[in-house]
Design a protein around this motif. Structure first.
Motif, PDB file in Angstrom:
ATOM      1  N   GLU A 240       0.832  -1.206   0.000  1.00 53.87           N
ATOM      2  CA  GLU A 240       0.000   0.000   0.000  1.00 53.87           C
ATOM      3  C   GLU A 240       0.867   1.256   0.000  1.00 53.87           C
ATOM      4  N   ASP A 241       0.357   2.325  -0.579  1.00 52.97           N
ATOM      5  CA  ASP A 241       1.030   3.637  -0.612  1.00 52.97           C
ATOM      6  C   ASP A 241       1.258   4.122   0.836  1.00 52.97           C
ATOM      7  N   GLU A 242       2.520   4.275   1.232  1.00 57.03           N
ATOM      8  CA  GLU A 242       2.843   4.636   2.624  1.00 57.03           C
ATOM      9  C   GLU A 242       2.209   5.964   3.034  1.00 57.03           C
ATOM     10  N   ASN A 243       2.176   6.918   2.067  1.00 59.81           N
ATOM     11  CA  ASN A 243       1.604   8.241   2.398  1.00 59.81           C
ATOM     12  C   ASN A 243       0.116   8.111   2.711  1.00 59.81           C
ATOM     13  N   LEU A 244      -0.572   7.237   1.957  1.00 61.83           N
ATOM     14  CA  LEU A 244      -2.012   7.046   2.206  1.00 61.83           C
ATOM     15  C   LEU A 244      -2.215   6.360   3.551  1.00 61.83           C
ATOM     16  N   LEU A 245      -1.368   5.345   3.842  1.00 62.60           N
ATOM     17  CA  LEU A 245      -1.489   4.641   5.128  1.00 62.60           C
ATOM     18  C   LEU A 245      -1.290   5.605   6.292  1.00 62.60           C
ATOM     19  N   ALA A 246      -0.346   6.562   6.102  1.00 68.57           N
ATOM     20  CA  ALA A 246      -0.051   7.533   7.191  1.00 68.57           C
ATOM     21  C   ALA A 246      -1.257   8.433   7.435  1.00 68.57           C
ATOM     22  N   LYS A 247      -2.068   8.647   6.355  1.00 70.10           N
ATOM     23  CA  LYS A 247      -3.242   9.521   6.492  1.00 70.10           C
ATOM     24  C   LYS A 247      -4.486   8.722   6.931  1.00 70.10           C
ATOM     25  N   THR A 248      -4.310   7.388   7.076  1.00 70.06           N
ATOM     26  CA  THR A 248      -5.468   6.522   7.344  1.00 70.06           C
ATOM     27  C   THR A 248      -5.812   6.458   8.821  1.00 70.06           C
ATOM     28  N   ASP A 249      -7.072   6.801   9.119  1.00 69.46           N
ATOM     29  CA  ASP A 249      -7.555   6.694  10.504  1.00 69.46           C
ATOM     30  C   ASP A 249      -8.071   5.277  10.762  1.00 69.46           C
ATOM     31  N   MET A 250      -8.790   4.709   9.735  1.00 73.27           N
ATOM     32  CA  MET A 250      -9.333   3.354   9.913  1.00 73.27           C
ATOM     33  C   MET A 250      -9.095   2.520   8.659  1.00 73.27           C
ATOM     34  N   ILE A 251      -8.742   1.259   8.864  1.00 72.81           N
ATOM     35  CA  ILE A 251      -8.689   0.279   7.775  1.00 72.81           C
ATOM     36  C   ILE A 251      -9.915  -0.610   7.959  1.00 72.81           C
TER      37      ILE A 251
ATOM     38  N   GLY B 262      -6.142 -14.393  19.195  1.00 70.20           N
ATOM     39  CA  GLY B 262      -7.344 -13.825  18.560  1.00 70.20           C
ATOM     40  C   GLY B 262      -7.209 -12.338  18.332  1.00 70.20           C
ATOM     41  N   LEU B 263      -5.953 -11.890  18.230  1.00 71.55           N
ATOM     42  CA  LEU B 263      -5.679 -10.455  17.991  1.00 71.55           C
ATOM     43  C   LEU B 263      -4.750 -10.334  16.795  1.00 71.55           C
ATOM     44  N   PHE B 264      -4.642  -9.120  16.242  1.00 71.21           N
ATOM     45  CA  PHE B 264      -3.681  -8.904  15.162  1.00 71.21           C
ATOM     46  C   PHE B 264      -2.272  -9.074  15.725  1.00 71.21           C
ATOM     47  N   ASP B 265      -1.407  -9.743  14.961  1.00 69.50           N
ATOM     48  CA  ASP B 265      -0.060 -10.049  15.434  1.00 69.50           C
ATOM     49  C   ASP B 265       0.841  -8.818  15.324  1.00 69.50           C
ATOM     50  N   ASP B 266       1.477  -8.439  16.441  1.00 71.53           N
ATOM     51  CA  ASP B 266       2.296  -7.209  16.483  1.00 71.53           C
ATOM     52  C   ASP B 266       3.418  -7.230  15.458  1.00 71.53           C
ATOM     53  N   ASN B 267       4.106  -8.375  15.322  1.00 79.74           N
ATOM     54  CA  ASN B 267       5.233  -8.436  14.381  1.00 79.74           C
ATOM     55  C   ASN B 267       4.768  -8.195  12.943  1.00 79.74           C
ATOM     56  N   LEU B 268       3.617  -8.742  12.613  1.00 75.24           N
ATOM     57  CA  LEU B 268       3.118  -8.583  11.239  1.00 75.24           C
ATOM     58  C   LEU B 268       2.616  -7.157  11.012  1.00 75.24           C
ATOM     59  N   LEU B 269       1.977  -6.567  12.049  1.00 67.45           N
ATOM     60  CA  LEU B 269       1.531  -5.172  11.912  1.00 67.45           C
ATOM     61  C   LEU B 269       2.735  -4.262  11.695  1.00 67.45           C
ATOM     62  N   GLU B 270       3.805  -4.532  12.470  1.00 61.25           N
ATOM     63  CA  GLU B 270       5.001  -3.684  12.366  1.00 61.25           C
ATOM     64  C   GLU B 270       5.621  -3.797  10.970  1.00 61.25           C
TER      65      GLU B 270
ATOM     66  N   LYS C  21      -0.677   0.482  12.506  1.00 60.88           N
ATOM     67  CA  LYS C  21      -0.852   0.515  13.973  1.00 60.88           C
ATOM     68  C   LYS C  21      -2.117  -0.272  14.340  1.00 60.88           C
ATOM     69  N   ARG C  22      -2.067  -0.956  15.449  1.00 60.74           N
ATOM     70  CA  ARG C  22      -3.205  -1.765  15.907  1.00 60.74           C
ATOM     71  C   ARG C  22      -4.493  -0.933  15.911  1.00 60.74           C
ATOM     72  N   GLU C  23      -4.365   0.351  16.345  1.00 60.93           N
ATOM     73  CA  GLU C  23      -5.605   1.141  16.498  1.00 60.93           C
ATOM     74  C   GLU C  23      -6.202   1.567  15.155  1.00 60.93           C
ATOM     75  N   GLN C  24      -5.509   1.292  14.056  1.00 65.25           N
ATOM     76  CA  GLN C  24      -6.103   1.610  12.743  1.00 65.25           C
ATOM     77  C   GLN C  24      -7.195   0.608  12.360  1.00 65.25           C
ATOM     78  N   PHE C  25      -7.222  -0.537  13.052  1.00 60.90           N
ATOM     79  CA  PHE C  25      -8.347  -1.468  12.864  1.00 60.90           C
ATOM     80  C   PHE C  25      -9.328  -1.248  14.015  1.00 60.90           C
ATOM     81  N   PRO C  26     -10.607  -1.011  13.715  1.00 62.08           N
ATOM     82  CA  PRO C  26     -11.594  -0.899  14.797  1.00 62.08           C
ATOM     83  C   PRO C  26     -11.694  -2.210  15.580  1.00 62.08           C
TER      84      PRO C  26
END
Ligand SMILES: Nc1ncnc2c1ncn2[C@@H]1O[C@H](COP(=O)(O)OP(=O)(O)O)[C@@H](O)[C@H]1O
Ligand SMILES: C[C@H](O)[C@H](O)[C@@H](O)C(=O)COP(=O)(O)O
Ligand SMILES: [Mg+2]
Length: 489
Positions: A140-151, A184-192, A197-202
């Motif tokens: 994904e476009d990094e600039n768009l991800l940086a502007k993303t509040d929610m995925i 049952g949660l998003f994996d930190d290593n994969l998110l990184e 960021k975890r909080e980008q997923f509701p």
């Protein structure tokens, strides 16, 4: 008084709004609106037209209102893995890119240079498909991800537009290949790894969660019924599995639509060595189950052939033409990635047969039979693998979805695999969507009882192996696959 329910089921080829209620212990189902779905090139990417989908949902709801239904409960299910980026203003940043876009074709190799496939599979239990959300976000476009509040996954985005409430429903979240089986949660290593960021997923929610009513602003624009929205098993395949009648002993399911998803319903995940070797997945199912399955290219292939023939033939006409041809005129690895999104499917099939020095299908009937007979062979092969992994022979296959209407494919699969087949209902996805709503509203106690109602309410055609066993043909096909499997999906 039985409530009225609406299933919004959006598959890769078509969307539909189905109306349903319980009457004398039977599930009634009425198609109220159907529309075409698909993707097209936008700024160089294959994109879904999400505004078209939203508009069609409102058109369908207006039809329901004008048919006299003033109050309904509604659930939404769609295809998996794809998502919408939502900015801090609560608006969509861009159109969602389709999983068939080629941007992720080398992503697994790139991402797994320092995060091993073994780690990812141990953590998530999800099959390696290059279009999983993990790889899409990696590209994904990094600039768009940086502007993303929610995925937001596609069905969660549609529910968000309708109600203003944002959640991440778990059956579809599991298809991202980022959800850890254990926590049952998003994996930190994969998110990184993908700068998310975890909080980008509701917050993660289960099927059957109440989201409340439609945002009032929609009543200013459309003549709508009063709608309460419930999250269902929002991955359409998860809904299809819920809506499967589950007939026979030691049964497996085949959700046969644009994709063919063949597998079994498990109460515990199976992410051991064999499952990893054969690229089986543990997508989350409703009510704590796991959808242990394999993606097969499916009827996507015949959908493209039909379009390339100028839509001169309906699907049932193509199936009739196929019945006039002999099966197994050529072997095709239907999961070869060359069939994932070729410029022209007929050319791709003919080139494949030329490349493997086989008879080239020319007529519509020859093409249709080549597709149906090789899908049947592939299903039978996977049923054998599925049984080997699970440690017992699959005895029955419940086929649901549009493909359950293809009699010749049902019969060939029964003959090759040596299993009984129960074919139908074709709208099992919508039915599963409705069932989760009815369970959440207390109208049905559980999925076990719901499946009995499904079997009593809809026509299910049984087809058993006939005449000589086609096991030799399967063995020939397995040898062909061993020799000719290049890179499959
Ligand atoms: N009567 C029929 N005869 C042959 N094929 C059919 C028939 N009805 C549906 N199909 C097949 O089912 C497919 C659509 O299945 P469906 O489950 O609706 O797909 P999706 O949910 O992916 O849009 C069609 O592409 C077609 O190949
Ligand atoms: C990419 C996914 O595997 C795909 O979405 C599949 O799981 C699916 O949703 C199939 O549904 P169709 O109704 O589009 O065949
Ligand atoms: Mg579908």
């Amino acid at each position: 008084m039985a409530k009225t329910y609406v299933a919004v089921d959006i598959g890769a080829s078509s969307g539909r709004l189905m109306l349903s209620h319980l009457e004398n212990g039977k599930l009634k189902l009425e198609e109220m609106h159907r529309f075409k779905n698909g993707f097209s090139k936008k700024q160089g990417f294959d994109c879904w037209d999400i505004d078209h989908i939203l508009k069609e949902i409102f058109i369908g709801l207006e039809k329901i209102k004008s048919a006299g239904y003033d109050k309904v409960n509604l659930g939404i299910d769609t295809w998996a893995v794809d998502y919408v980026l939502v900015g801090k203003d609560g608006e969509r940043i861009k159109d969602p890119i389709s999983y068939r876009d080629e941007r992720t074709k080398d992503s697994i190799k790139k991402l797994t240079t320092d995060v091993s496939k073994e780690y990812i599979y141990q953590k998530t239990g999800i099959q390696f498909l290059d279009f999983n959300t993990l790889y899409q976000l990696f590209e994904e476009d990094e600039n768009l991800l940086a502007k993303t509040d929610m995925i937001l996954m596609i069905p969660d985005y549609i529910a968000y537009v309708l109600t203003g409430v944002a959640v991440t429903e778990v059956t579809n979240a599991s298809t991202t290949q980022m959800l850890s089986l254990r926590e049952g949660l998003f994996d930190d290593n994969l998110l990184e790894k993908i700068n998310v960021k975890r909080e980008q997923f509701p917050k993660l929610v289960d099927p059957g969660t109440d989201l409340g009513s439609l945002d009032n602003k929609w009543y200013l624009k459309y003549d709508l019924p009063e709608v309460n929205v419930t999250t269902v098993a929002t991955h359409d395949t998860a809904s299809a599995v819920v809506g499967t009648p589950g007939l026979g002993q030691r049964w497996a399911y085949l959700s046969s639509g644009t994709w063919s998803l063949i597998g079994a319903e498990l109460n515990v995940p199976e992410n051991g060595k064999l499952a990893f070797k054969y690229n089986y997945t543990n997508e989350w199912g409703a009510y704590g189950t796991y959808r242990f399955l394999k993606n097969i290219m499916g009827l996507w292939i015949i959908q493209n052939v039909k379009e390339e023939l100028g839509n001169k033939y309906s699907f049932s006409q193509l199936a009739e033409l196929a019945e006039k041809e002999s099966p197994f005129q050529q072997f095709i690895d239907v999961n070869d990635e060359r069939f994932q999104n070729p410029p022209n499917m007929i050319t791709e099939i003919q080139d494949y047969c030329r490349d493997t020095s086989q008879k080239i299908p020319e007529t519509p009937g020859e093409l249709a039979m080549a597709i149906y007979s090789n899908l049947s062979l592939y299903y039978a092969n996977e049923l054998e693998i599925l049984g080997n992994i699970l440690g017992y022979k699959i005895e029955t296959l419940n086929i649901v979805g549009g493909g359950s209407n293809v009699r010749i494919m049902n019969q060939l699969t029964a003959d090759i695999a040596g299993v009984d087949i129960y074919a139908g209902p074709s709208e099992a996805t919508a039915i599963g969507n409705i069932i989760v709503q009815m369970i959440s509203q207390g109208e049905i106690l559980n999925v076990y009882l719901a499946r009995r109602i499904v079997a009593d309410s809809f026509s299910v055609n049984k087809c058993s192996p006939q005449g000589i066993s086609l096991n030799d043909k399967l063995n020939e096909y397995q040898k062909f696959l061993k020799k000719n499997t290049m890179s499959t999906i």
